[in-house]
Design a protein around this motif. Structure first.
Motif, PDB file in Angstrom:
ATOM      1  N   ALA A 311     -47.328  15.245  16.998  1.00  0.00           N
ATOM      2  CA  ALA A 311     -46.631  16.526  17.114  1.00  0.00           C
ATOM      3  C   ALA A 311     -46.056  16.959  15.769  1.00  0.00           C
ATOM      4  N   THR A 312     -45.502  15.991  15.039  1.00  0.00           N
ATOM      5  CA  THR A 312     -44.952  16.317  13.722  1.00  0.00           C
ATOM      6  C   THR A 312     -46.043  16.775  12.769  1.00  0.00           C
ATOM      7  N   LEU A 313     -47.195  16.078  12.793  1.00  0.00           N
ATOM      8  CA  LEU A 313     -48.300  16.470  11.926  1.00  0.00           C
ATOM      9  C   LEU A 313     -48.827  17.855  12.298  1.00  0.00           C
ATOM     10  N   ALA A 314     -48.882  18.129  13.622  1.00  0.00           N
ATOM     11  CA  ALA A 314     -49.323  19.459  14.051  1.00  0.00           C
ATOM     12  C   ALA A 314     -48.362  20.534  13.540  1.00  0.00           C
ATOM     13  N   ASP A 315     -47.064  20.244  13.646  1.00  0.00           N
ATOM     14  CA  ASP A 315     -46.080  21.197  13.128  1.00  0.00           C
ATOM     15  C   ASP A 315     -46.225  21.378  11.622  1.00  0.00           C
ATOM     16  N   LEU A 316     -46.467  20.253  10.928  1.00  0.00           N
ATOM     17  CA  LEU A 316     -46.633  20.339   9.476  1.00  0.00           C
ATOM     18  C   LEU A 316     -47.885  21.138   9.112  1.00  0.00           C
ATOM     19  N   ARG A 317     -48.979  20.884   9.876  1.00  0.00           N
ATOM     20  CA  ARG A 317     -50.198  21.644   9.603  1.00  0.00           C
ATOM     21  C   ARG A 317     -49.991  23.128   9.877  1.00  0.00           C
ATOM     22  N   GLU A 318     -49.281  23.410  10.984  1.00  0.00           N
ATOM     23  CA  GLU A 318     -49.005  24.816  11.287  1.00  0.00           C
ATOM     24  C   GLU A 318     -48.124  25.436  10.209  1.00  0.00           C
ATOM     25  N   HIS A 319     -47.120  24.681   9.777  1.00  0.00           N
ATOM     26  CA  HIS A 319     -46.243  25.184   8.719  1.00  0.00           C
ATOM     27  C   HIS A 319     -47.018  25.360   7.418  1.00  0.00           C
TER      28      HIS A 319
END
Length: 509
Positions: A311-319
């Motif tokens: 989830a954190t990586l997905a948020d980072l990728r989205e960011h």
């Protein structure tokens, strides 16, 4: 501390000097105990005076432990001096009661010491580890120490001693130990020596060698100098004495328990099927079950951590995508900005490498300043956003539309030569011929378009410069039209090209 060590050495010398005189050895063993017990109580009390909160409670309990064993061992000294025919270091009723209460209080204090930051699952894992070591101690005791007449007492004693050592180790690993790691080390060593002392001469019913008495006396020294060392550390550096330390994310104690229990089973197997073997096998099975539960809990925690990481990586990728979009797009129109357009043109030229045609268009709005001056900047922004929408509609899928700044736009036409670029320019002019509504008014956006098709040796700068020259030629020729840049063998010139439907042909020198 030096005095305590010298006191212990003196006791050991006396014990060896009295070899062969079991009665005198037992009396010596008990006579040398109370001073060490008093050092434990006094040092623990001094540490408690410097500590606060949970730390103070722990050291107060340890001071109580010292007081209890001092009372019990002092009473036992009188019993030993009055008795005859004593071979064992086991105390009488009073000493046993005091020692048992003190040991239970110490274990409870260590196990109940708060461990901040632990989740419920981490606490469950802690108690599973405790149970694993406790069962391993019971297995070893059952296999090697339990006599036919004193099974329960010996098992409980061995298991409690191992649990005390385990609790001390867990305090160190928790990162919130109420003592310095060197002090905890003395407690662990004391527990280990206690276990060795039981193994050296289990269930002795006669005189014992001097080294057995010495080994059973050493734990008292270790327990006594630990608090004294903590007192010295707290006196000179409280942060080093009581500061939290990094907690390890794993514990090898359960696996050590499996190894110990398995070794015990292998040792008693040659004796054939009997109560010791079946008890050891049962204990080993229970340890395996506890470790499996521990591993399942760890697997669940790992899965939860992996999910959180995903989830954190997905948020980072989205960011990251948002930041990349912000860095490469125009905030008003959402089109690519100048930097992005230049990069895409360079990449397309490198990829095409002369094998397929590449064209660019520079589009400059005619009369945009008049719209800003008469209707305001809001109208100008609306006009720019509307032009961006019209350009998106007019180009093909795969072409890139960009806003270079102000009222200047650009289009990258991939795999497109002069003919295709001319058709795209016609569509753009047709789209811009329709007015754009702004607060009930119709605002028109006319444009001048310059086209340049890449040739061998062109780079991004030269290609855009050519398109820019063609755009100015179209603007000078009367605006609202497009021109294509051509390269003759000797000179650069812009030649006339028929405009799209509804637009007049214009020439440019």
């Amino acid at each position: 501390m030096i005095a305590a060590v010298l006191w212990m050495l003196t006791g050991c010398v006396v014990l060896f000097a009295l070899s062969g005189h079991a009665n005198a050895q037992v009396r010596t063993f008990w006579i040398f105990q109370p001073p060490l017990d008093m050092l434990l109580a006094y040092s623990s009390w001094q540490v408690a005076r410097r500590a606060t909160g949970a730390l103070r409670r722990f050291w107060l309990v340890l001071a109580l432990v010292g007081a209890l064993v001092t009372v019990g061992d002092t009473v036992q000294v009188g019993v030993a001096l009055a008795g005859k025919g004593q071979w064992s270091t086991s105390g009488g009723i009073m000493q046993t009661i005091c020692f048992t209460v003190a040991l239970v209080a110490l274990i409870v204090a260590m196990l109940a010491h708060p461990m901040p930051g632990r989740t419920r699952r981490e606490q469950v894992a802690f108690w599973l580890d405790s149970a694993t070591v406790l069962v391993a101690g019971a297995v070893v005791t059952w296999c090697f120490l339990a006599g036919p007449d004193d099974v329960l007492n010996t098992m409980v004693t061995g298991a409690v001693v191992l649990t005390a050592g385990f609790a001390a180790v867990k305090l160190v690993l928790s990162g919130n130990a109420p003592m310095h790691k060197a002090v905890a080390g003395t407690l662990v060593a004391s527990a280990a020596l206690n276990a060795i002392g039981i193994f050296v001469s289990p269930g002795a019913d006669g005189p014992m060698p001097a080294h057995v008495y010495a080994v059973r006396l050493l734990p008292s020294l270790l327990v006594a100098i630990g608090p004294r060392l903590q007192e010295l550390l707290a006196r000179f550096d409280e942060n080093a004495a009581f500061g939290a330390r990094r907690r390890k994310s794993y514990s090898l104690l359960p696996y050590g328990s499996i190894a110990v229990a398995f070794a015990a089973v292998l040792t008693v197997i040659p004796e054939g099927p009997h109560a010791r073997l079946w008890g050891a096998v049962t204990g080993l099975g229970l340890i395996f079950a506890l470790v499996v539960c521990r591993q399942l809990s760890a697997f669940h925690d790992n899965k939860r951590l992996i999910d959180q990481l995903d989830a954190t990586l997905a948020d980072l990728r989205e960011h990251e995508a948002r930041l990349r979009h912000q860095a490469q797009s125009d905030g008003l129109t959402g089109l690519a900005n100048r930097t992005c357009f230049h990069e895409e043109v360079a990449a397309e030229l490198a990829a095409a490498n002369g094998s397929r045609p590449t064209s660019v268009m520079i589009i400059d709005l005619d009369g945009f300043k008049a719209v800003n001056d008469t209707l305001g900047h809001a109208a100008g922004d609306t006009l720019l956003a509307g032009v961006a929408d019209r350009l998106r509609v007019a180009v093909r899928t795969g072409d890139l539309v960009a806003r270079l700044g102000g009222d200047e736009f650009a289009v990258l036409l991939r795999d497109c030569g002069t003919s295709g670029a001319s058709q795209t320019a016609d569509r753009i002019l047709d789209e811009l011929a329709s007015p754009i509504a702004y607060e009930g008014q119709a605002v028109r956006a006319h444009a001048s378009i310059g086209i340049a098709c890449a040739e061998s040796g062109d780079d991004t700068s030269s290609l855009l410069r050519s398109a820019d020259l063609a755009m100015y030629a179209a603007k000078h020729a009367g605006k609202g039209s497009w021109k294509c840049y051509d390269r003759p063998d000797r000179a650069l010139r812009v030649h006339p090209v028929a405009a799209g439907p509804g637009h007049a042909r214009r020439n440019a020198d």
